[in-house]
Motif scaffolding. Sequence first.
Motif, short mmCIF file in Angstrom:
data_model
loop_
_atom_site.label_atom_id
_atom_site.label_comp_id
_atom_site.label_asym_id
_atom_site.label_seq_id
_atom_site.Cartn_x
_atom_site.Cartn_y
_atom_site.Cartn_z
N GLY A 268 5.49 5.07 -7.20
CA GLY A 268 5.41 5.76 -5.93
C GLY A 268 5.99 4.89 -4.84
O GLY A 268 6.27 3.71 -5.04
N LEU A 269 6.16 5.47 -3.68
CA LEU A 269 6.70 4.75 -2.54
C LEU A 269 5.56 4.13 -1.75
O LEU A 269 4.54 4.76 -1.51
CB LEU A 269 7.51 5.69 -1.64
CG LEU A 269 8.11 5.07 -0.39
CD1 LEU A 269 9.14 4.00 -0.76
CD2 LEU A 269 8.75 6.12 0.48
N ILE B 52 5.71 1.14 -5.95
CA ILE B 52 4.38 0.74 -6.39
C ILE B 52 4.04 1.49 -7.66
O ILE B 52 4.24 2.69 -7.76
CB ILE B 52 3.33 1.05 -5.30
CG1 ILE B 52 3.64 0.27 -4.04
CG2 ILE B 52 1.93 0.73 -5.79
CD1 ILE B 52 2.73 0.60 -2.88
N ARG B 53 3.56 0.77 -8.65
CA ARG B 53 3.16 1.38 -9.92
C ARG B 53 1.90 2.21 -9.70
O ARG B 53 0.91 1.73 -9.17
CB ARG B 53 2.89 0.29 -10.94
CG ARG B 53 2.55 0.81 -12.29
CD ARG B 53 3.71 0.60 -13.23
NE ARG B 53 3.33 0.96 -14.56
CZ ARG B 53 3.92 1.92 -15.24
NH1 ARG B 53 4.93 2.56 -14.71
NH2 ARG B 53 3.54 2.21 -16.45
N THR B 54 1.95 3.47 -10.11
CA THR B 54 0.80 4.37 -10.02
C THR B 54 0.49 4.90 -11.42
O THR B 54 1.19 4.59 -12.38
CB THR B 54 1.09 5.56 -9.07
OG1 THR B 54 2.15 6.34 -9.61
CG2 THR B 54 1.44 5.07 -7.68
N THR B 55 -0.53 5.73 -11.52
CA THR B 55 -0.89 6.29 -12.82
C THR B 55 0.18 7.26 -13.32
O THR B 55 0.33 7.45 -14.51
CB THR B 55 -2.24 7.04 -12.73
OG1 THR B 55 -2.15 8.02 -11.69
CG2 THR B 55 -3.36 6.07 -12.42
N ASN B 56 0.92 7.86 -12.39
CA ASN B 56 1.95 8.83 -12.77
C ASN B 56 3.36 8.22 -12.81
O ASN B 56 4.34 8.94 -12.88
CB ASN B 56 1.98 10.00 -11.78
CG ASN B 56 0.67 10.74 -11.76
OD1 ASN B 56 -0.07 10.72 -12.74
ND2 ASN B 56 0.37 11.39 -10.65
N GLY B 57 3.46 6.92 -12.73
CA GLY B 57 4.78 6.28 -12.71
C GLY B 57 4.88 5.37 -11.51
O GLY B 57 4.04 4.51 -11.31
N ARG C 144 0.85 -1.19 0.00
CA ARG C 144 0.00 0.00 0.00
C ARG C 144 0.88 1.24 0.00
O ARG C 144 1.95 1.24 0.59
CB ARG C 144 -0.89 0.05 1.23
CG ARG C 144 -2.01 -0.96 1.22
CD ARG C 144 -2.90 -0.72 2.41
NE ARG C 144 -3.91 -1.75 2.54
CZ ARG C 144 -5.21 -1.53 2.37
NH1 ARG C 144 -5.64 -0.34 2.06
NH2 ARG C 144 -6.07 -2.50 2.54
N THR C 145 0.38 2.29 -0.63
CA THR C 145 1.11 3.55 -0.62
C THR C 145 0.91 4.23 0.73
O THR C 145 -0.02 3.90 1.47
CB THR C 145 0.63 4.50 -1.73
OG1 THR C 145 -0.73 4.85 -1.47
CG2 THR C 145 0.77 3.87 -3.10
N THR C 146 1.77 5.18 1.03
CA THR C 146 1.63 5.92 2.28
C THR C 146 0.31 6.69 2.28
O THR C 146 -0.33 6.80 3.33
CB THR C 146 2.81 6.88 2.49
OG1 THR C 146 2.99 7.68 1.33
CG2 THR C 146 4.09 6.13 2.77
#
Length: 106
Positions: free
Chosen positions: A79-80, A72-77, A35-37
Amino acid sequence: MVKKEKQQDEIWALRKAISRPNYAVMELLFEKSPRTTKEIYSVLEKKFTRKTLIISLRELSLDLNVIQPTHIRTTNGYGLGYKLNPKVKDMIKSLQKASKVVESCM
């Protein structure tokens, strides 16, 4: 001023790991990991302050190695985010089982 040393017994690390905010983060990651922060903050923000969650994430990742930072893969690239240490998953299952045993004895 002399700093008072804390007494550490055999389960001091466990006590630190299962404090209310730390266990809430671990339980959240136990349900779905990684999960992202931002996800962690949004789910737990009603129970704990952001400062408390930041301290918990720091303790769990740096001090105790209970959670591990990951990309973690996000829509913008990328993330942590954080994922649960695989060894800790078994510990959480054992803690939940132990809690049920103690509740049944009450």
